[in-house]
Motif scaffolding. Structure first.
Motif, PDB file in Angstrom:
ATOM      1  N   LEU A  83       0.838  -1.194   0.000  1.00 21.64           N
ATOM      2  CA  LEU A  83       0.000   0.000   0.000  1.00 21.64           C
ATOM      3  C   LEU A  83       0.873   1.244   0.000  1.00 21.64           C
ATOM      4  N   LEU A  84       0.638   2.128  -0.958  1.00 24.67           N
ATOM      5  CA  LEU A  84       1.335   3.410  -1.029  1.00 24.67           C
ATOM      6  C   LEU A  84       0.295   4.515  -0.879  1.00 24.67           C
ATOM      7  N   CYS A  85       0.401   5.299   0.170  1.00 20.47           N
ATOM      8  CA  CYS A  85      -0.571   6.357   0.450  1.00 20.47           C
ATOM      9  C   CYS A  85       0.042   7.693   0.046  1.00 20.47           C
ATOM     10  N   THR A  86      -0.540   8.339  -0.970  1.00 19.70           N
ATOM     11  CA  THR A  86       0.030   9.587  -1.476  1.00 19.70           C
ATOM     12  C   THR A  86      -1.059  10.556  -1.888  1.00 19.70           C
ATOM     13  N   PRO A  87      -1.123  11.748  -1.266  1.00 21.28           N
ATOM     14  CA  PRO A  87      -0.348  12.203  -0.131  1.00 21.28           C
ATOM     15  C   PRO A  87      -0.573  11.299   1.082  1.00 21.28           C
ATOM     16  N   ASN A  88       0.465  11.173   1.895  1.00 22.16           N
ATOM     17  CA  ASN A  88       0.332  10.281   3.040  1.00 22.16           C
ATOM     18  C   ASN A  88      -0.541  10.911   4.115  1.00 22.16           C
ATOM     19  N   ASN A  89      -1.526  10.155   4.543  1.00 26.70           N
ATOM     20  CA  ASN A  89      -2.397  10.559   5.636  1.00 26.70           C
ATOM     21  C   ASN A  89      -1.925   9.834   6.899  1.00 26.70           C
ATOM     22  N   PRO A  90      -1.442  10.551   7.924  1.00 25.99           N
ATOM     23  CA  PRO A  90      -1.744  11.948   8.237  1.00 25.99           C
ATOM     24  C   PRO A  90      -0.617  12.951   8.018  1.00 25.99           C
ATOM     25  N   THR A  91       0.531  12.557   7.449  1.00 28.70           N
ATOM     26  CA  THR A  91       1.674  13.469   7.470  1.00 28.70           C
ATOM     27  C   THR A  91       1.715  14.444   6.299  1.00 28.70           C
ATOM     28  N   GLY A  92       1.199  14.074   5.114  1.00 28.71           N
ATOM     29  CA  GLY A  92       1.037  15.040   4.039  1.00 28.71           C
ATOM     30  C   GLY A  92       1.891  14.950   2.797  1.00 28.71           C
ATOM     31  N   PRO A  93       3.147  14.419   2.847  1.00 33.07           N
ATOM     32  CA  PRO A  93       3.964  14.405   1.628  1.00 33.07           C
ATOM     33  C   PRO A  93       3.445  13.438   0.559  1.00 33.07           C
ATOM     34  N   VAL A  94       3.791  13.760  -0.686  1.00 34.15           N
ATOM     35  CA  VAL A  94       3.445  12.897  -1.811  1.00 34.15           C
ATOM     36  C   VAL A  94       4.637  12.039  -2.205  1.00 34.15           C
TER      37      VAL A  94
END
Length: 373
Positions: A168-179
């Motif tokens: 799993l790749l979360c982009t933008p990353n929740n909760p930190t924000g970077p893409v």
């Protein structure tokens, strides 16, 4: 006639994994404070109503006594045109989380030999990931984020082994924000076996302004082992209607339709989503106003000397560590609810202008912000 139960007293027990799962903590509503308007900045909700055409589509509904189309044909066709993809590559679900649950149900879990699959993802990331992975019967492999709140893709690639079925790749990353960038993801995909399904979770894609950010749809076109998650909950303002979708090639989607929950997307949600896509220019205007507010908030925090990660969603991340709960209580005293992650940090959604201004005022008086210590 009565039936006497002579067996020893006992309670029905869930599967052992249920007791080990973390509890999902939804953002709480703000506490009322006399003299202050209360604002919820805890759930990454869009503070604005959907576009007028969506409200009209919802008001026009009458067939509440009928089941919806289980395939969401109108919405899949609309998305096919909007994204320039085949309709058969789209599978709808109850939000992007529902779409993810379908992917895990189809591709991760306990195997016939009793050995569970492994699902690799960055941590901290979306807090539902460990719950969904554990429920599926698979094992979570959590790879720590970098100090900047970004995915450590080299470490994630190293964590992939013969038991890995999904990443799993979360982009933008929740909760930190970077893409994640296109170059980073291309490099990562080159290191991952082709039989591992890589899911690019883009719930906040419409808020991204980084020109180097990865586009999941382009990755899916090029890589047969990529699936993309998107939602109407955030940018489109349809969180309460629970409508999202995955996009993947048909050797993947044909399995997803087998495990998909029937009728997960109501006809109300489907028509609302179709109307929102048809008026996407209006959606873009609303999103841009939130991006403008995000820019103001980020600039304000940095002017105060706070260090925060790149913010590409509709939220900012405050790496407050052990002070996270204290800051959340302070916000609550000012009629703002924020989302605290104990001993890690606080995620603050971009909300109404007045709420954002009050948040900055609180930060201006708080002496323990990241970068100030």
């Amino acid at each position: 006639m009565s039936i006497e139960n002579t067996a020893p007293s006992a309670e029905v027990q869930p599967r052992p994994v249920v007791g080990r799962l973390p509890k999902y903590a939804a953002g709480k509503p703000p506490a009322p404070v006399e003299g202050l308007a209360a604002y919820k900045l805890a759930s990454n909700e869009n503070p604005m109503q959907p576009v007028p055409a969506v409200l009209a589509a919802i008001a026009a509904q009458t067939a509440y006594n009928r089941y919806p189309d289980p395939l969401s044909t109108k919405l899949r066709n609309a998305l096919a045109g909007f994204l320039d993809v085949p309709a058969d590559d789209v599978v709808t679900g109850a939000g992007s989380l529902g779409a993810l649950t379908q992917i895990l149900a189809g591709f991760a879990g306990q195997n016939d030999d009793g050995v569970p699959d492994e699902v690799v993802y960055a941590w901290r990331s979306f807090e539902a990931y460990p719950i969904c992975v554990g429920t599926s019967g698979a094992v979570s492999v959590q790879v720590p984020l970098t100090a900047e709140g970004r995915h450590d893709l080299d470490a994630m690639a190293a964590a992939v082994n013969e038991r890995t079925s999904v990443v799993l790749l979360c982009t933008p990353n929740n909760p930190t924000g970077p893409v994640l960038t296109t170059a980073e993801v291309e490099d990562f995909l080159a290191k991952v076996p082709r039989d591992v399904l890589v899911v690019i979770d883009e719930a906040y894609q419409e808020f991204v302004r980084n020109p180097e950010a990865v586009d999941g749809i382009e990755m899916y076109r090029k890589h047969p082992n990529v699936a993309v998650l998107r939602t109407f909950s955030k940018a489109h303002g349809l969180a309460n209607l629970r409508v999202g979708y995955s996009v993947a090639q048909q050797h993947i989607t044909r399995h997803l339709r087998v495990v998909a929950t029937p009728f997960a997307v109501s006809s109300v949600a489907e028509d609302a989503a179709v109307a929102s896509l048809a008026h996407y220019d209006e959606v873009v205007e609303k999103v841009q106003s939130l991006v403008d507010e995000r820019t103001r908030v980020v600039a304000g925090l940095r002017a105060l000397g706070w260090t925060i990660p790149e913010a590409e969603g509709n939220f900012v991340w405050l790496a407050l560590g052990k002070d996270a709960q204290e800051f959340a209580r302070l916000a609550d005293e000012h009629a703002l609810s924020v989302r605290a992650f104990a001993n890690e940090g606080v995620r603050v959604s971009i909300g109404e202008a007045e709420a954002n201004t009050r948040f900055l005022e609180i930060c201006s008086k708080y002496p323990k912000g990241p970068g100030l210590k």
